[in-house]
Design an enzyme around this catalytic site. Structure first.
Site, PDB file in Angstrom:
ATOM      1  N   LEU A  49      25.043  34.447  29.360  1.00  0.00           N
ATOM      2  CA  LEU A  49      25.280  33.085  30.050  1.00  0.00           C
ATOM      3  C   LEU A  49      24.169  32.366  30.759  1.00  0.00           C
ATOM      4  CD1 LEU A  49      28.488  34.207  32.661  1.00  0.00           C
ATOM      5  CD2 LEU A  49      28.162  32.696  30.786  1.00  0.00           C
ATOM      6  N   CYS A  50      22.847  33.037  31.097  1.00  0.00           N
ATOM      7  CA  CYS A  50      21.741  32.412  31.478  1.00  0.00           C
ATOM      8  C   CYS A  50      21.181  31.585  30.511  1.00  0.00           C
ATOM      9  CB  CYS A  50      20.689  33.548  31.975  1.00  0.00           C
ATOM     10  SG  CYS A  50      20.242  34.578  30.644  1.00  0.00           S
ATOM     11  N   THR A  51      21.262  32.214  29.113  1.00  0.00           N
ATOM     12  CA  THR A  51      20.878  31.134  28.152  1.00  0.00           C
ATOM     13  C   THR A  51      21.632  29.976  28.159  1.00  0.00           C
ATOM     14  OG1 THR A  51      20.030  32.940  26.674  1.00  0.00           O
ATOM     15  CG2 THR A  51      20.673  30.867  25.643  1.00  0.00           C
ATOM     16  N   GLU A  61      20.887  28.088  31.459  1.00  0.00           N
ATOM     17  CA  GLU A  61      19.368  27.524  31.884  1.00  0.00           C
ATOM     18  C   GLU A  61      18.344  27.182  30.536  1.00  0.00           C
ATOM     19  OE1 GLU A  61      18.045  30.865  33.969  1.00  0.00           O
ATOM     20  OE2 GLU A  61      19.722  30.813  35.323  1.00  0.00           O
TER      21      GLU A  61
END
Ligand SMILES: [Zn+2]
Lengths: 540, 432
Positions: B206-208, B211
């Site tokens: 999810l962070c990829t 962000e």
């Protein structure tokens, strides 16, 4: 516009395999089918669904009850009508944008009376022809530069034989590719970029978002400096190399921070010492005499191979042009895109150098140097590492005793892995000889199956003897087993629907390869053994 | 007009003795009569493989075929699902496919079931001699696998009772590659025995997505997973709705532009969102014909059967490989009972918790019920109150001792998992 949109929806799944340019090639294909038995109609069915331009069915037979038991593309209403006509109607129903026509004449008589008939096609699919008929159509197709697929379904045995003098493949689409990253030998721009990143001075967030390619370039450089210019070779050295990478990780109170880019770097460390290689296939293409002598007629493939060769010798310093794409890496968007840009720029520069060579070569051959579009050169360079070439021998070369590759046949008959399928290959040819002698296929009558088996076996032995292969007679030294002779007689040249469906579908895959120039077609005779669920390809 | 001689070619195979045949093959006209009149075959899925399977079975002599599929026909099916036409778009795949086969091949009966495979009771599946799977999802394969294995019984010696075996044939394709396999529960591996054959799906962190997007796929997943619930929380996302797909594409395109990411297309958006596996007519036809041939061999023994997996790769020439995969003796779905070691003093509650936490068994379980023979030890739902008191009891009081087989049921399973209890020594010793 609506038509285009519909087409892209209708053919979406195929386009995902061979691209819009592959679909265009299919939509330009004019296909001729000889004999509308199930082997033929199943092949065409798969191609009509995929969206070829048009097809023409050549068949002189009438629809019989036995046809209705093995062929889905005929109707009971069509009983006793022209098989070519009924099949054409059923095939046209599958896709309204494909044109279909038929000729009610036996393929043999058409081949004899009007060989020029075949020159208008992109591809001829000849099914259920005897060996003699196959040799004839092969000669005609080669003379007119028309691609050919020869197909047989014979009981539980299937046969698919592409016949093209030369298939030049740029997009071979290999299943596994090694990323072309140049980590141990970066070009100046890449080296400068890696050097511009200050590992020690980077704040934590940046430090954990440096792409692994950069980490590996730095590590390889440091390793070389400390090891007389060598890369890690032994197992211990490779472990030490990974430890070097790990030593760069940030720590808090002695515990390493979780930095995914470092995890990836360690997992991809082999890319430093195992870059993509030049395959034996590519080496052979580079050394091919077609690339050494570019003429007025040379296809652009060979012009580009010649240019590629010059590039490798000159600018490339032994390397192929850079492929240009990079895999995903844990990184910040900005860093990743910058890296991507550097790789693309190098690929463009390499392609431009290849293009310059190609123009010189064209000029030297007295050809227009502008005749080769830049897009084609770029496309070629992107796929250069995986170029392939397939040359099929003519059927006459394969079958005549003077030119057949008896050694390969002998080897195939005595190798455990291929013995059964090589025997089936021999038996199929023996069955044609049987037919030429007795005007029927072995096993045609219930009462004569056993006698026919003995006769078929002697035909097979005679064929092997002509090729100089003795030791026939079912011995371990090669030859054909009685079990398989029996099975071939049992099915009496019957065209089982399922076997025809397999043969027709393998043939459709091969046709798509030949028409789109993508993937690698079979380079010889493919034998499908439905008893054992195996296939073998023989280049005899 | 008469159709005398229509089955000539298949009759060569069924009425003549051969040298390369299955065990107990007795050629004769009865075999085709059986195929046409008595043999029942079920085709699961009326898509790319299903259409081919129906045609192949009907032209191999099978006279009574059922087909089950909940889907309706889409334009993008027409490149391979040859029984369907443009004017069929939106209609039931199973029903149209059945009609077309019966129109073309006189005398064949095809019964359509336009519903989910889970809608049918077990009795429905029990009636078929062989089940042929033309599916594209692992979940559906696992469901059918648990159905077929639920019929399987073992005798006292741990040998499968042959009369309870429900054989299946399975096919699958992707691009120029495919596989055909034979599943004989209790004899060859079931899907659960060889789950590793199915590659895991790639999922982006999810962070990829949030962000550091780097590829068009990251932008597409962001639009679907993060933006959709945020901006259209009232609509549930439907991948078959063009407006929804276009919305995701527009948002993904904007995000890609914002980050300078190139190569975004609508086609790619559809591919990522729907996880499209490219499917073409020829590969489906190869696999379906091979599956049909195996079904025919299984029922008639007219030739040697596939043992038990065939892979087909058509990308570089043609390469095939047949592999005799082996059963997992500890498979909770098809084995006679998985051994599970407990102390006799373990309470039923502790046993249940242990099963759910077990790395092998736990993946099939969420909230299991347990029975022993005809006794309900612990049941969820209506019987929960009546059986709850057993949770505190030691297992040794509830079963007959070492080697007892308990049945563990769960809504994740179609049929019970058989667990053979093995009492571990030290504690057992202390008890006595
Ligand atoms: Zn299992």
């Amino acid at each position: 516009m609506a038509v285009v949109a519909d087409k892209s929806k209708r053919y979406d799944r195929g386009i995902r395999v061979w691209g819009a340019h592959g679909q265009e090639a299919l939509e330009a294909a004019r296909v001729c089918l000889l004999n509308a038995g199930p082997t033929g109609t199943e092949t065409l069915k798969n191609l009509v669904l995929g969206g070829i331009h048009s097809f023409t069915v050549v068949d002189g037979a009438k629809v019989t009850p036995a046809d209705l038991g093995n062929n889905f593309l005929l109707t009971a209403d069509g009983l006793a009508a022209s098989r070519a006509q009924v099949a054409t109607e059923c095939l046209k129903e599958l896709n309204e944008s494909v044109a279909g026509s038929y000729v009610e004449e036996s393929p043999r008589s058409l081949m004899n009376s009007n060989p020029d008939f075949f020159r208008h096609f992109t591809l001829v699919i000849a099914t259920q022809l005897s060996e003699a008929g196959a040799v004839t159509i092969d000669k005609i197709c080669r003379q007119h530069g028309v691609r050919l697929l020869l197909l047989r379904s014979y009981g539980l045995l299937g046969y698919v034989r592409p016949s093209v003098p030369e298939q030049r493949i740029v997009e071979s689409k290999p299943d596994s590719k090694v990323d072309d990253l140049r980590l141990s030998n970066p070009w100046p721009e890449l080296e400068a970029y890696a050097a511009s990143i200050d590992l020690a001075g980077a704040e934590d967030v940046l430090h954990s978002h440096i792409p692994y390619a950069v980490l590996l370039i730095k590590a390889a450089q440091q390793w070389r400096q400390e090891h007389d210019g060598q890369l890690p070779g032994s197992c211990a050295e490779r472990t030490a190399f990974k430890d070097l990478l790990k030593s760069w990780q940030r720590h808090i109170d002695g515990i390493p921070l979780e930095e995914e880019n470092f995890t990836e770097a360690v997992a991809n460390a082999h890319k430093v010492w195992a870059p993509p290689t030049v395959s034996s296939e590519l080496r052979a293409i580079l050394e091919d005499s077609c690339a050494a002598h570019i003429t007025q007629q040379s296809p652009s493939f060979w012009v580009l191979v010649a240019a590629l060769k010059r590039f490798i010798e000159q600018e490339g310093q032994g390397q192929l042009p850079l492929e240009g794409s990079i895999p995903d890496m844990h990184a910040s968007t900005q860093q990743y895109l910058e890296l991507q840009r550097i790789y693309r720029a190098k690929a463009d520069a390499d392609a431009a150098a290849v293009e310059a060579h190609a123009r010189n070569i064209l000029e030297a051959a007295g050809r227009d140097p502008a005749s080769l579009p830049t897009s084609e050169v770029k496309h070629f360079c992107k796929h250069a590492r995986y170029l392939r070439l397939v040359r099929c021998r003519s059927l006459a070369e394969e079958t005549e005793p003077a030119s057949c590759r008896a050694d390969s046949l002998r080897a195939a008959l005595s190798s455990e892995e291929t013995a059964a399928n090589a025997a089936l290959y021999v038996l199929l040819r023996a069955a044609d000889r049987f037919h030429a002698t007795y005007q029927r296929y072995p096993g045609s009558f219930d009462s004569e199956v056993e006698e026919d088996a003995a006769l078929l076996k002697s035909q097979a032995n005679a064929l092997l003897a002509e090729c100089g292969i003795s030791g026939a007679g079912g011995s371990a030294a090669g030859g054909v087993s009685d079990d398989l002779v029996g099975e071939v007689c049992r099915c009496a040249a019957g065209e089982l629907h399922v076997v025809a469906a397999v043969v027709g579908a393998i043939a459709a895959q091969e046709a798509i390869k030949l028409l789109t120039g993508q993937f690698v077609p079979v380079g010889g005779a493919l034998v499908y053994n439905a008893m054992a669920c195996t296939t073998s390809v023989f280049a005899f | 007009m008469g159709l005398e001689g229509r089955w000539r070619d298949i009759d060569y195979l069924l009425t003549r003795q051969g040298n390369v045949v299955g065990p107990g093959f007795e050629p004769g006209p009865e075999i085709r009569e059986f195929l046409q009149n008595d043999c029942r075959v079920l085709v699961v899925g009326a898509g790319g493989l299903g259409c081919e399977l129906l045609k192949d079975l009907a032209l191999s002599g099978f006279g009574n075929i059922d087909v089950i599929d909940m889907d309706t026909i889409d334009v993008s099916n027409l490149n391979r699902q040859f029984l369907f036409r443009m004017h069929d778009v939106g209609r039931s795949k199973a029903e149209i496919a059945a009609q077309r086969i019966m129109q073309r091949i006189p005398g064949v009966s095809v019964t359509a079931h336009h519903c989910m495979i889970q809608d049918k009771p077990l009795d429905f599946y029990q009636q078929f001699h062989v089940i042929v799977l033309g599916l594209d999802s692992l979940e559906a394969r696992r469901y059918m696998n648990s159905v077929a294995c639920s019929f399987l019984e073992y005798d006292e010696d741990g040998q499968p009772d042959l009369s309870t075996i429900k054989p299946m044939v399975d096919g699958g394709t992707e691009g120029f590659k495919g596989h055909a396999r034979v599943l004989i529960p209790g004899v060859t591996p079931c899907f659960e025995c060889t789950l590793w054959l199915f590659p895991p799906q790639t999922k982006f962190p999810l962070c990829t997505l949030a962000e550091t997007p780097r590829s068009p796929a990251h932008c597409i997943e962001y639009a679907k997973i993060i933006l959709w619930p945020k901006e259209r929380s009232d609509d549930s996302f439907d991948a078959d709705c063009e407006e929804h797909m276009k919305w995701v594409y527009e948002k993904a395109l904007a995000r890609a532009a914002e980050f300078g990411i190139q190569g975004m297309t609508y086609q790619l958006t559809q591919g990522v969102v729907k996880n499209i596996i490219p499917a073409i007519a020829s590969t489906n036809a190869i696999v379906a014909a091979q599956c049909t041939l195996e079904a025919l061999k299984m029922v008639t023994m007219c030739s040697t059967g596939l043992n038990n997996y065939m892979m087909y790769v058509g990308t570089d020439g043609v390469y095939t490989l047949t592999t005799p995969y082996e059963r997992d003796e500890k498979c909770p779905i098809c084995s006679a009972g998985v051994s599970y070691e407990v102390s006799p003093s373990t309470t039923l509650q502790q046993l249940i918790d242990g099963l759910v936490a077990d790395p092998d068994l736990g993946k099939h379980l969420s909230a299991p019920s347990v029975s022993y023979g005809s006794t309900n030890l612990y049941m969820r739902g209506a019987l929960e109150g009546q059986t709850r008191h057993n949770l505190e009891k030691p297992i040794s009081e509830l079963v007959d001792g070492e080697g007892s087989v308990i049945h563990v049921n769960d809504r994740k399973l179609v049929s019970a998992m058989k667990v053979r209890l093995k009492f571990n020594g030290t504690n057992g010793h202390m008890e006595t």
